[in-house]
Scaffold this motif. Sequence first.
Motif, PDB file in Angstrom:
ATOM      1  N   UNK A   1       0.843  -1.208   0.000  1.00  0.00           N
ATOM      2  CA  UNK A   1       0.000   0.000   0.000  1.00  0.00           C
ATOM      3  C   UNK A   1       0.874   1.253   0.000  1.00  0.00           C
ATOM      4  N   UNK A   2       1.867   1.273   0.893  1.00  0.00           N
ATOM      5  CA  UNK A   2       2.744   2.447   0.984  1.00  0.00           C
ATOM      6  C   UNK A   2       3.520   2.648  -0.312  1.00  0.00           C
ATOM      7  N   UNK A   3       4.070   1.565  -0.862  1.00  0.00           N
ATOM      8  CA  UNK A   3       4.811   1.676  -2.119  1.00  0.00           C
ATOM      9  C   UNK A   3       3.920   2.194  -3.246  1.00  0.00           C
ATOM     10  N   UNK A   4       2.686   1.748  -3.275  1.00  0.00           N
ATOM     11  CA  UNK A   4       1.769   2.208  -4.309  1.00  0.00           C
ATOM     12  C   UNK A   4       1.608   3.720  -4.291  1.00  0.00           C
ATOM     13  N   UNK A   5       1.382   4.286  -3.096  1.00  0.00           N
ATOM     14  CA  UNK A   5       1.252   5.739  -2.974  1.00  0.00           C
ATOM     15  C   UNK A   5       2.560   6.449  -3.328  1.00  0.00           C
ATOM     16  N   UNK A   6       3.677   5.908  -2.837  1.00  0.00           N
ATOM     17  CA  UNK A   6       4.970   6.562  -3.027  1.00  0.00           C
ATOM     18  C   UNK A   6       5.384   6.581  -4.497  1.00  0.00           C
ATOM     19  N   UNK A   7       5.251   5.451  -5.165  1.00  0.00           N
ATOM     20  CA  UNK A   7       5.637   5.373  -6.578  1.00  0.00           C
ATOM     21  C   UNK A   7       4.758   6.258  -7.449  1.00  0.00           C
ATOM     22  N   UNK A   8       3.471   6.322  -7.098  1.00  0.00           N
ATOM     23  CA  UNK A   8       2.570   7.183  -7.861  1.00  0.00           C
ATOM     24  C   UNK A   8       2.946   8.647  -7.679  1.00  0.00           C
ATOM     25  N   UNK A   9       3.295   9.023  -6.439  1.00  0.00           N
ATOM     26  CA  UNK A   9       3.682  10.412  -6.183  1.00  0.00           C
ATOM     27  C   UNK A   9       4.960  10.779  -6.930  1.00  0.00           C
ATOM     28  N   UNK A  10       5.945   9.873  -6.891  1.00  0.00           N
ATOM     29  CA  UNK A  10       7.237  10.165  -7.523  1.00  0.00           C
ATOM     30  C   UNK A  10       7.213   9.917  -9.029  1.00  0.00           C
ATOM     31  N   UNK A  11       6.123   9.327  -9.532  1.00  0.00           N
ATOM     32  CA  UNK A  11       5.975   9.019 -10.955  1.00  0.00           C
ATOM     33  C   UNK A  11       7.124   8.145 -11.444  1.00  0.00           C
ATOM     34  N   UNK A  12       7.391   7.053 -10.702  1.00  0.00           N
ATOM     35  CA  UNK A  12       8.459   6.130 -11.077  1.00  0.00           C
ATOM     36  C   UNK A  12       7.888   4.711 -11.150  1.00  0.00           C
ATOM     37  N   UNK A  13       8.672   3.815 -11.724  1.00  0.00           N
ATOM     38  CA  UNK A  13       8.229   2.420 -11.840  1.00  0.00           C
ATOM     39  C   UNK A  13       8.651   1.629 -10.601  1.00  0.00           C
ATOM     40  N   UNK A  14       8.097   0.436 -10.504  1.00  0.00           N
ATOM     41  CA  UNK A  14       8.370  -0.409  -9.338  1.00  0.00           C
ATOM     42  C   UNK A  14       9.818  -0.873  -9.258  1.00  0.00           C
ATOM     43  N   UNK A  15      10.562  -0.762 -10.346  1.00  0.00           N
ATOM     44  CA  UNK A  15      11.943  -1.249 -10.365  1.00  0.00           C
ATOM     45  C   UNK A  15      12.803  -0.588  -9.299  1.00  0.00           C
ATOM     46  N   UNK A  16      12.490   0.648  -8.943  1.00  0.00           N
ATOM     47  CA  UNK A  16      13.300   1.378  -7.962  1.00  0.00           C
ATOM     48  C   UNK A  16      13.027   0.931  -6.531  1.00  0.00           C
ATOM     49  N   UNK A  17      11.997   0.107  -6.329  1.00  0.00           N
ATOM     50  CA  UNK A  17      11.673  -0.359  -4.984  1.00  0.00           C
ATOM     51  C   UNK A  17      12.794  -1.189  -4.371  1.00  0.00           C
ATOM     52  N   UNK A  18      13.666  -1.713  -5.215  1.00  0.00           N
ATOM     53  CA  UNK A  18      14.783  -2.524  -4.714  1.00  0.00           C
ATOM     54  C   UNK A  18      15.745  -1.705  -3.870  1.00  0.00           C
ATOM     55  N   UNK A  19      15.735  -0.390  -4.031  1.00  0.00           N
ATOM     56  CA  UNK A  19      16.626   0.479  -3.251  1.00  0.00           C
ATOM     57  C   UNK A  19      16.092   0.737  -1.843  1.00  0.00           C
ATOM     58  N   UNK A  20      14.837   0.355  -1.595  1.00  0.00           N
ATOM     59  CA  UNK A  20      14.215   0.639  -0.303  1.00  0.00           C
ATOM     60  C   UNK A  20      14.413  -0.517   0.673  1.00  0.00           C
TER      61      UNK A  20
END
Length: 417
Positions: free
Chosen positions: A69-88
């Motif tokens: 849920x949190x990633x969904x909001x964050x990625x939408x706000x930053x306008x980025x793809x899910x690929x960057x989630x690996x850095x979190x």
Amino acid sequence: MIGIIGLSHKSAPVDIREKFALDKTESAQLAKLMCQNKYIQEIVILSTCNRTEIYFKADECCSSGAFNIIFGFLNKHAAVCDDLNAHFYRFAHESAVTHLFRVISSLESMILGEYQIVSQIKDAYNQAEQNGTVGKVLTRLFNKALETGKLVRSNTKMSTGAFSVSYAAVERCNDQFKNLKDKKILLIGAGETGELVIKNLYKKGCKNITVTNRTQAKADELAKRYSGQTIPYDQMMSGIHDAEIIVSSITTKEPIFNATSVKPHLNGHPKVMMIDLGVPRNIHPDVTELPGISLINVDDLEEVVAGNQEKKQALVSVAEEIISQKVAEFLDWLNSRNLSPAIQQIISSISTVNANELAIFQKFHPDEDFQQMEKYGKHITEKLINSMIKNLKSISDNGRRTEYIKVVNDLFSQINE
């Protein structure tokens, strides 16, 4: 559950961190939006030059679901793809609490012992409180974190020496120029980071300091404290023309200048050092294509602080002992708070069933039989309650997994209906 999703200088380079950097307005808007989700109750967002972290409390939802849920909001706000989630990184329950206490104690900072993170965490919490996105749990958590950070600093000497990235920036200047005190310095930004820079330059004997800031009054106030001067923000390029050291630490979504825009304003100094302490970056990397220009950003400063880190590592074990104790104190409170309603629900429900059945039994049996049944009912009730509570603590990880507690509450609330 309590959870954290975050990235820092340890998990992501500056070009990734700047995509997720949030100013106060963005943090407030994103936190309020997240709290509209039925599973997310509380949010605090911490965004600094070295980290962006989202602290949250979620109920009726498993850890992986809450993180998604949190990633969904964050990625939408930053306008980025899910690929960057690996850095979190992701922490839940005790690991989340421990991480916050380590952050505020500066054990996760680029410079071990720096103090700036304390005020940054205070600001993040105060903003969340003003915006109405915190409740009892995160309030207790952040108050305990501040208590922990204070205790760590009072029981160690970790805060002596380099206090922040700003200190390290000044050390780089000192290495670059033989006569640092004679150099003309332009400071862009009069916030806390900017003040730490000018304070440390002043300690090095620098007096030729010019400050520019979007709010002129703040620039005037800062320059006056350290015998500097100011220029209006819209005349920044005239300050760049004279300066041999340019330090920028403002909040901006795009670089304030690049090679093309700054080139006509350079006056031919053989060596100009630009230090970019902003995330997102204030200065475009292409300035290094210009002759004599060197550029340092926050990630480059790690080399400077390595020596100080080694000296302070001996103090880390002391800090970690304090943190471990404070984490246990908070978890005792949290677990008690989480488990207490469910335990009361179990006791109440089973006791009510026992009482109702005894009342029916009493109508059709003599007192002697009823007294025997009453004793036996009490024995069975106590045994069943103790077994249920033991199983509840086990399956909920002693109160950490609130989604299981919710199921137990729902089950026992139905018993007497």
